[in-house]
Design a protein around this motif. Structure first.
Motif, PDB file in Angstrom:
ATOM      1  N   ASP A  35       0.884  -1.211  -0.028  1.00 38.95           N
ATOM      2  CA  ASP A  35       0.052  -0.211   0.053  1.00 38.95           C
ATOM      3  C   ASP A  35       0.865   1.366  -0.035  1.00 38.95           C
ATOM      4  O   ASP A  35       2.121   1.163   0.401  1.00 38.95           O
ATOM      5  CB  ASP A  35      -0.750  -0.097   1.299  1.00 38.95           C
ATOM      6  CG  ASP A  35      -1.847  -1.111   1.230  1.00 38.95           C
ATOM      7  OD1 ASP A  35      -2.164  -1.652   0.150  1.00 38.95           O
ATOM      8  OD2 ASP A  35      -2.211  -1.659   2.308  1.00 38.95           O
ATOM      9  N   ARG A  43      -3.569  12.174  -9.362  1.00 40.33           N
ATOM     10  CA  ARG A  43      -3.259  10.699  -9.651  1.00 40.33           C
ATOM     11  C   ARG A  43      -1.972  10.860 -10.495  1.00 40.33           C
ATOM     12  O   ARG A  43      -1.753  11.688 -11.411  1.00 40.33           O
ATOM     13  CB  ARG A  43      -4.281  10.044 -10.415  1.00 40.33           C
ATOM     14  CG  ARG A  43      -5.563  10.016  -9.729  1.00 40.33           C
ATOM     15  CD  ARG A  43      -6.679   9.282 -10.403  1.00 40.33           C
ATOM     16  NE  ARG A  43      -6.177   7.703 -10.634  1.00 40.33           N
ATOM     17  CZ  ARG A  43      -6.210   6.690  -9.692  1.00 40.33           C
ATOM     18  NH1 ARG A  43      -6.803   6.877  -8.482  1.00 40.33           N
ATOM     19  NH2 ARG A  43      -6.053   5.558 -10.340  1.00 40.33           N
ATOM     20  N   ASP A  47      -0.580   4.915 -10.442  1.00 39.33           N
ATOM     21  CA  ASP A  47      -1.674   4.661  -9.817  1.00 39.33           C
ATOM     22  C   ASP A  47      -2.669   3.420 -10.302  1.00 39.33           C
ATOM     23  O   ASP A  47      -3.072   2.751  -9.423  1.00 39.33           O
ATOM     24  CB  ASP A  47      -2.269   5.864  -9.497  1.00 39.33           C
ATOM     25  CG  ASP A  47      -1.736   6.955  -8.591  1.00 39.33           C
ATOM     26  OD1 ASP A  47      -0.525   6.630  -8.244  1.00 39.33           O
ATOM     27  OD2 ASP A  47      -2.038   7.926  -8.308  1.00 39.33           O
ATOM     28  N   ASP A  48      -3.109   3.614 -11.533  1.00 39.20           N
ATOM     29  CA  ASP A  48      -3.995   2.573 -11.861  1.00 39.20           C
ATOM     30  C   ASP A  48      -3.539   1.295 -11.837  1.00 39.20           C
ATOM     31  O   ASP A  48      -4.203   0.256 -11.336  1.00 39.20           O
ATOM     32  CB  ASP A  48      -4.321   2.794 -13.437  1.00 39.20           C
ATOM     33  CG  ASP A  48      -5.145   4.292 -13.797  1.00 39.20           C
ATOM     34  OD1 ASP A  48      -5.660   4.662 -12.837  1.00 39.20           O
ATOM     35  OD2 ASP A  48      -5.172   4.584 -14.885  1.00 39.20           O
ATOM     36  N   GLU A  51      -3.530  -0.239  -8.233  1.00 44.13           N
ATOM     37  CA  GLU A  51      -4.833  -0.436  -7.833  1.00 44.13           C
ATOM     38  C   GLU A  51      -5.276  -1.775  -8.491  1.00 44.13           C
ATOM     39  O   GLU A  51      -5.991  -2.718  -7.772  1.00 44.13           O
ATOM     40  CB  GLU A  51      -5.877   0.679  -8.171  1.00 44.13           C
ATOM     41  CG  GLU A  51      -5.666   1.874  -7.125  1.00 44.13           C
ATOM     42  CD  GLU A  51      -6.603   2.977  -7.572  1.00 44.13           C
ATOM     43  OE1 GLU A  51      -6.316   4.027  -6.814  1.00 44.13           O
ATOM     44  OE2 GLU A  51      -7.208   2.974  -8.739  1.00 44.13           O
ATOM     45  N   LYS A  52      -4.752  -2.042  -9.706  1.00 41.22           N
ATOM     46  CA  LYS A  52      -5.305  -3.390 -10.412  1.00 41.22           C
ATOM     47  C   LYS A  52      -4.441  -4.542  -9.646  1.00 41.22           C
ATOM     48  O   LYS A  52      -5.079  -5.593  -9.429  1.00 41.22           O
ATOM     49  CB  LYS A  52      -4.873  -3.433 -11.751  1.00 41.22           C
ATOM     50  CG  LYS A  52      -5.805  -2.546 -12.633  1.00 41.22           C
ATOM     51  CD  LYS A  52      -5.076  -2.376 -13.955  1.00 41.22           C
ATOM     52  CE  LYS A  52      -6.049  -1.578 -14.878  1.00 41.22           C
ATOM     53  NZ  LYS A  52      -5.617  -1.279 -16.199  1.00 41.22           N
ATOM     54  N   LYS A  56      -3.344  -0.041  -1.976  1.00 44.25           N
ATOM     55  CA  LYS A  56      -4.212   1.049  -1.621  1.00 44.25           C
ATOM     56  C   LYS A  56      -3.475   2.100  -1.750  1.00 44.25           C
ATOM     57  O   LYS A  56      -2.187   2.198  -1.394  1.00 44.25           O
ATOM     58  CB  LYS A  56      -4.845   0.977  -0.441  1.00 44.25           C
ATOM     59  CG  LYS A  56      -5.910  -0.393  -0.045  1.00 44.25           C
ATOM     60  CD  LYS A  56      -6.213  -0.639   1.320  1.00 44.25           C
ATOM     61  CE  LYS A  56      -7.083  -1.735   1.549  1.00 44.25           C
ATOM     62  NZ  LYS A  56      -7.391  -2.004   3.095  1.00 44.25           N
TER      63      LYS A  56
END
Length: 366
Positions: A35, A43, A47-48, A51-52, A56
């Protein structure tokens, strides 16, 4: 599952962030999950993907609003509420005193301070950061560094672990087919391609690189300079290239997801930093069988192959250009994955070691 909190400025496309993501992709995420506590509200590049992968992202705002009292309150509130974190891995040296203090106050037993650099920028901002760095180690109790030089700079006589900035060697392995495809895509056929990857900041020394490239062009009118990255000095560097009348031959490619292929398209990689903790891009470039010309401040740990050349920043731009021009007629680009691994830069080995380290520390402190 153990959740480890990494503390960073943000997850932009940079050397530090690339290292963390290399580890994150290769660690067993059924056992250890990453995390992130970041210091901007927006963003950013990774970041994407974070999260995938199940991570967190917690966003603080101190770098946006410069409200330091709020930052201290936010840190205390965060660690008071998030008691699940037994391991905090800090990568942000300048504010480490404050987030490690809050982590210790609220019972985080393992607080890792990680040194990623060997100096600070010779600017007012760098001097202020240098003062703040003195507190980085105060509330930490485990110390990592990307090289011996970076460890001694940050931690002095304290014991520290040299944790190398590892990569996935296979990903960077040289390919004639990839080279041809990428050079065609970027309209580089018949060009002598010089490459650089790095954030546009004082540390990376882009203006000197532009000076060097201007000298290269005198001997090689077909030369092209690829600059990959972004940063606060980008417009200044563009203006300097225009001043030297080489704008048409300098391409600003921004942050890219195809960096491994871009190495294939290059003929020489140049890395004239004024200081470096290690320089992960120098490892990647060599893994691609690419001549890698670095300033002599780049730590010796980055010299892992015959593709590495070290030059002093006290040498004139013409002397750097002379070294670059030696390779104009080409050279053999071999697969050196085993050399990379033997030097300690294989991400699979590093991820396994780190996973075991986190697990042991967590078990001893639960």
């Amino acid at each position: 599952m153990i959740r480890v909190l990494h503390i960073v400025p943000n997850m932009q496309a940079g050397g530090l962030e690339t290292l963390i993501m290399n580890l994150y992709r290769n660690i067993d995420r059924t056992k250890v999950q990453f995390d992130f506590l970041v210091h901007y509200q927006g963003r950013f590049f990774y970041d994407d993907e974070i999260e995938k992968l199940g991570g967190k992202i917690y966003r603080l705002s101190v770098r946006d609003d410069n409200n330091f009292p709020k930052y201290i309150r936010d840190l205390n509130n965060f660690f008071r509420e998030h008691t699940e974190y037994k391991v905090v891995h800090g990568h942000m040296e300048s504010l480490g005193r404050f987030y490690f203090k809050a982590a210790k106050k609220y019972g985080v037993p393992v607080r890792i301070a990680h040194s990623h650099n060997s100096a600070t920028e010779p600017t007012l901002k760098g001097k202020i950061k240098g003062i703040l760095l003195k507190g980085y180690v105060k509330y930490a109790n485990v110390f990592f560094a990307c090289s011996d030089l970076a460890g001694k700079f940050m931690f002095g006589d304290r014991d520290f672990v040299v944790f190398k900035n590892a990569i996935e060697p296979k990903k960077f392995e040289y390919s004639d087919a990839v080279r041809a495809e990428k050079r065609n895509e970027l309209e580089l056929d018949g060009k002598y391609v010089i490459g650089h990857i790095g954030r546009f900041c004082t540390q990376k020394n882009h203006k000197f690189l532009i000076d060097v490239f201007a000298e290269v062009v005198k001997e090689n009118p077909d030369a092209v300079l690829l600059l990959i990255g972004s940063g606060e000095l980008e417009e200044e560097v563009k203006a300097y290239a225009a001043q030297l009348r080489i704008s048409e031959q300098v391409r600003f490619l921004g942050n890219r997801t195809d960096v491994n292929a871009l190495y294939q398209a290059m003929d020489v990689f140049v890395f004239p930093s004024i200081f470096e903790g290690l320089g992960i891009v120098a490892i990647e470039a060599q893994a691609a069988g690419l001549m890698t010309i670095c300033s002599d401040v780049v730590p010796t740990e980055a010299n892992i192959s015959d593709y590495f050349v070290s030059l002093s920043l006290n040498q004139w731009a013409q002397e750097w250009a002379k070294e670059i021009n030696k390779h104009r007629l080409g050279y053999e680009r071999n697969h050196i994955g085993q050399i990379v691994a033997d030097a300690g830069y294989d991400i699979h080995t590093s991820a396994k070691w780190l996973q075991e380290f986190y697990t042991k520390q967590h078990q001893e402190n639960v």
